[in-house]
Motif scaffolding. Structure first.
Motif, PDB file in Angstrom:
ATOM      1  N   SER A 171      38.239  38.689  25.972  1.00 16.78           N
ATOM      2  CA  SER A 171      38.442  37.240  25.864  1.00 16.78           C
ATOM      3  C   SER A 171      39.591  36.754  26.730  1.00 16.78           C
ATOM      4  O   SER A 171      39.619  35.598  27.152  1.00 16.78           O
ATOM      5  N   THR A 172      40.573  37.636  26.996  1.00 19.13           N
ATOM      6  CA  THR A 172      41.694  37.222  27.839  1.00 19.13           C
ATOM      7  C   THR A 172      41.311  37.127  29.304  1.00 19.13           C
ATOM      8  O   THR A 172      42.033  36.497  30.091  1.00 19.13           O
ATOM      9  N   GLY A 173      40.205  37.763  29.676  1.00 16.41           N
ATOM     10  CA  GLY A 173      39.877  37.811  31.090  1.00 16.41           C
ATOM     11  C   GLY A 173      38.598  37.135  31.511  1.00 16.41           C
ATOM     12  O   GLY A 173      38.398  36.874  32.699  1.00 16.41           O
ATOM     13  N   LEU A 174      37.687  36.843  30.559  1.00 16.79           N
ATOM     14  CA  LEU A 174      36.398  36.268  30.933  1.00 16.79           C
ATOM     15  C   LEU A 174      36.534  34.946  31.675  1.00 16.79           C
ATOM     16  O   LEU A 174      35.756  34.644  32.584  1.00 16.79           O
ATOM     17  N   SER A 175      37.529  34.142  31.273  1.00 15.88           N
ATOM     18  CA  SER A 175      37.699  32.846  31.930  1.00 15.88           C
ATOM     19  C   SER A 175      38.151  33.002  33.382  1.00 15.88           C
ATOM     20  O   SER A 175      38.072  32.041  34.166  1.00 15.88           O
ATOM     21  N   GLU A 176      38.636  34.173  33.748  1.00 16.27           N
ATOM     22  CA  GLU A 176      39.126  34.395  35.106  1.00 16.27           C
ATOM     23  C   GLU A 176      38.112  35.142  35.982  1.00 16.27           C
ATOM     24  O   GLU A 176      38.433  35.504  37.113  1.00 16.27           O
ATOM     25  N   VAL A 177      36.920  35.390  35.445  1.00 13.66           N
ATOM     26  CA  VAL A 177      35.882  36.055  36.225  1.00 13.66           C
ATOM     27  C   VAL A 177      35.436  35.153  37.374  1.00 13.66           C
ATOM     28  O   VAL A 177      35.146  33.972  37.176  1.00 13.66           O
ATOM     29  N   LYS A 178      35.381  35.715  38.561  1.00 13.07           N
ATOM     30  CA  LYS A 178      34.915  34.983  39.738  1.00 13.07           C
ATOM     31  C   LYS A 178      33.490  35.446  40.038  1.00 13.07           C
ATOM     32  O   LYS A 178      33.269  36.586  40.457  1.00 13.07           O
ATOM     33  N   LEU A 179      32.526  34.572  39.795  1.00 16.13           N
ATOM     34  CA  LEU A 179      31.120  34.945  39.905  1.00 16.13           C
ATOM     35  C   LEU A 179      30.748  35.409  41.311  1.00 16.13           C
ATOM     36  O   LEU A 179      29.867  36.253  41.478  1.00 16.13           O
ATOM     37  N   GLU A 180      31.423  34.875  42.315  1.00 16.92           N
ATOM     38  CA  GLU A 180      31.093  35.289  43.680  1.00 16.92           C
ATOM     39  C   GLU A 180      31.423  36.757  43.922  1.00 16.92           C
ATOM     40  O   GLU A 180      30.802  37.415  44.773  1.00 16.92           O
ATOM     41  N   MET A 181      32.370  37.309  43.161  1.00 16.12           N
ATOM     42  CA  MET A 181      32.719  38.720  43.312  1.00 16.12           C
ATOM     43  C   MET A 181      31.632  39.626  42.762  1.00 16.12           C
ATOM     44  O   MET A 181      31.548  40.807  43.119  1.00 16.12           O
ATOM     45  N   LEU A 182      30.779  39.092  41.884  1.00 14.93           N
ATOM     46  CA  LEU A 182      29.685  39.877  41.318  1.00 14.93           C
ATOM     47  C   LEU A 182      28.492  39.965  42.257  1.00 14.93           C
ATOM     48  O   LEU A 182      27.519  40.650  41.962  1.00 14.93           O
TER      49      LEU A 182
END
Length: 427
Positions: free
Chosen positions: A170-181
């Motif tokens: 939960s601490t990191g999901l908001s910082e996921v950058k979809l373009e990196m996936l």
């Protein structure tokens, strides 16, 4: 044969699911995204899904064989009954090596964690050796009380692990950058198959589940399918977070983590702003180590009882416990590097043969040559058996080709990508 008059309690089934998942979700989870990150989220997810299905099917096949045997039968009895002396020898060698290497690795890591927290909890500093001793005595001693107590204790630690995991996610999901996936490198995705099989490995403790769930075939199947499915989704979300937060290249990247051999949590901290990440990562890592240790140690305890014909009563339980505790402490405290190197190179061989190919062979011979009862049969017939056999044979061939130098390892692929990036070569 299944005892149809006995039905496990609902709580026992949930504990069994947690025991399966807890054995799979070990310290290796911290290194999983590092090994699969060079291929990208989508390729690694597809390969991981194939390994999840293959390991679940092999476990169901192993369960079918186990239910043919008398209560208390472990891998030694099963393999020697169906595959003869050759199967017995192979089972002894691979099972002991995989189990001891695993619990030595977990005890070594657990001892380091105990050493690190000792000043704050005990008010004094302790050595790595004392940390290993405390870890193995505290958690190895639980095995003495049997599978039911192990299941309950494991359930507590598994819930704690999931809580820490969810908080960490939960601490990191908001910082996921979809373009990196979006990064995809299909040519290296198959190299992760042996490693991914190891992350879904729990078959060494499967025979211990049979008496735990009172030989109820339906409950046992639910425990296997539920445990591996839970593991898959935990891995999937973890991969989504890590591959979407940590870049592939750079000083704190996935390739750098693979190059220096650091756990992925060390690099998550560099890319997530929350101050809670460090503590949550340490809690999660500890609980993951404990749950995996309990599952592997329980399987080894029952395996030694079956193979050495030592009863799990009185003095016999003490002897079995010492056979686990003493070698584990010695190697984890003084020679852990030997076992860590062996564990790193043996996962593909051990899981491909012991947990994949051998269950298929035992079911094939048991069904079509020895004509064991048709009860509790895994559906799919010969086509399913051939599919599972082909998958694990492919994994074994990949591992052999890597170790003979015919194809590169993940580490070598990492070096190639670093060189390509350094010289501006597209990939």
């Amino acid at each position: 044969m299944e005892d149809k008059e006995t039905n496990p309690e609902k709580g026992s089934l949930i504990s069994a699911i947690f025991l399966v998942a807890g054995t799979c979700i070990g310290g290796g989870m911290l290194a999983l995204p590092v090994s699969t990150g060079i291929s990208g989220f989508i390729p690694s997810t597809i390969v991981m899904g194939c390994c999840w299905i293959a390991m679940t099917l092999s476990a169901l096949l192993l369960l079918e064989v186990n239910l043919w045997m008398k209560e208390g039968a472990h891998v030694i009895t099963m393999s020697s009954t169906i595959l003869g002396p050759v199967g017995r020898v192979i089972s002894w060698i691979l099972f002991l090596f995989i189990s001891y290497a695993s619990i030595v690795a977990y005890t070594s890591a657990g001892g380091s964690l105990v050493r690190d927290v000792a000043p704050s909890l005990l008010g004094m500093s302790i050595s790595k050796e004392w940390g290993c001793l405390i870890f193995i005595v505290c958690f190895g001693g639980i095995i003495y009380f049997g599978s039911r107590i192990v299941g309950k204790v494991n359930a507590i630690f598994f819930v704690a692990m999931i809580v820490a995991y969810l908080a960490l996610i939960s601490t990191g999901l908001s910082e996921v950058k979809l373009e990196m996936l979006g990064h995809r490198r299909w040519s290296t995705s198959f190299l992760a198959i042996p490693i991914l099989l190891t992350t879904f490995s729990f078959q060494t403790m499967l025979p211990s589940l049979t008496p735990y769930l009172k030989r109820n075939a339906i409950a046992l199947r639910w425990a296997i399918i539920g445990g591996t499915t839970l593991t898959f989704f935990v891995y999937l979300i973890w991969q989504f977070l890590v591959l979407g937060v940590i870049p592939l290249f750079g000083p704190n990247s996935l390739l750098k983590a693979l190059e220096v051999g650091e756990p992925v949590t060390q690099f998550v901290r560099q890319h997530v702003q929350s101050s809670w990440v460090s503590s949550l990562a340490e809690y999660f890592g500890f609980f993951a180590l404990v749950t995996s240790f309990l599952g592997i140690a329980l399987g080894l305890f029952d395996f030694l009882s079956d193979g050495l014909k030592i009863k799990k009563q009185g003095v016999g339980k003490i002897v079995l416990g010492l056979l686990i505790v003493i070698p584990t402490f010695i190697f984890s405290a003084y020679f852990e590097r030997i076992f860590l190197l062996a564990l790193d190179t043996s996962g593909g061989f051990g899981d491909s043969i012991l947990n994949g190919i051998m269950p298929v062979l035992m079911v094939w011979i048991g069904r079509y040559y020895l004509h064991f009862p048709n009860e509790n049969r895994v559906p799919g017939g010969k086509p399913l058996l051939l599919f599972v056999f082909a998958f694990f044979l492919t994994s074994l061939i990949i591992e052999i080709l890597i170790h003979t130098g015919f194809i590169c390892s993940i580490f070598e692929a990492c070096q190639i990508m670093l060189n390509q990036q350094q010289y501006g070569i597209s990939f």
